[in-house]
Design an enzyme around this catalytic site. Structure first.
Site: not given
Ligand code: DX5
Ligand code: ZN
Length: 230
Positions: A37, A180
């Site tokens: 991320d 996610d």
């Protein structure tokens, strides 16, 4: 068409003092892609990783690296993240004023492309861009708002996975459907039954025995899939 279960460990939840070794453990245990991320403190209320982190992590794993750009203006940075060694770049659909252009740029750089969509967003932008759905490799249905690991699973995720699967069918596309946020042993059965096959998991991989966690999540996904009639 069936889509195999993939478990993608999200390095956001790793021990940062030991991050290379933890990435390697998750990869060697059967992780399909290392999920990194990237956060800019603006699109979401946190900072995480960056261009050099991708290059550094690449030295520890043999699996593809996915840069999940949870940042504003990703168009400015896709080339840098490709050069850094990303094998796939995922952009958030609400950060791209001209989504087809962004996806084409990513593909032209020779890397795979994905789109992430937040829990509160409609499908209109994807529905009017059916052609780009044929170009992407992954559509991530976020079950949390970008920013942190360990957030609760948004209950609308399950119908949204079904909507993503219907959209894929309608477009004649073949991307993986990823989830996610809060992917764990409690949520995987419902995710897989709804049509999600690409399981991005942070806290449920990096707390406790990393290798064991990857194997358990993958087996649960595969067992659920084998009992699911599509
Ligand atoms: C959230 C990130 C996720 C995060 C998920 O901004 O996109 O990848 O790592 O963490 P868990 O699995 O702990 O919910
Ligand atoms: Zn992510």
């Amino acid at each position: 068409m069936s889509y195999p279960i993939k478990v993608s460990p999200s390095i956001l939840s790793a021990d940062y003092g030991n991050i290379g070794a933890e990435a390697r453990k998750a990869a060697e245990a059967g992780g399909s892609h290392l999920h990194v991320d990237i956060m800019d403190g603006h699109y979401c209320h946190n900072f995480a990783f960056g261009i050099h982190a991708v290059t550094a992590l690449k030295q520890y794993v043999d699996i593809p690296i996915v840069s999940h750009l949870e940042i504003d203006n990703p168009d400015v940075f896709v080339e840098d993240f490709a050069r850094a060694g990303s094998d796939m770049i995922v952009v958030q659909e609400d950060t791209c004023p001209h989504l087809p252009h962004t996806i084409e740029t990513i593909k032209r750089l020779g890397v795979e492309a994905g789109i992430g969509i937040n829990p509160d967003r409609g499908w209109e932008r994807l529905e009017v861009n059916l052609d780009i759905l044929k170009e992407i490799d992954l559509l991530i249905v976020l079950s949390v708002f970008p920013g942190f690991g360990g957030q609760p699973f948004s209950p609308n995720t399950i119908p949204r996975i079904q909507q993503a699967a219907a959209l894929r069918e309608h477009a004649g596309a073949r991307f993986d459907i990823g989830v996610d946020g809060s992917v764990n042993i409690m949520t995987i059965p419902q995710i897989v039954r709804a049509g999600g096959n690409y399981l991005i998991a942070g806290s449920s991989v990096f707390s406790g025995d990393i290798a064991e966690n990857v194997k358990t999540l993958k087996k649960l996904g595969e067992d659920t899939l084998s009992k699911t009639t599509v």
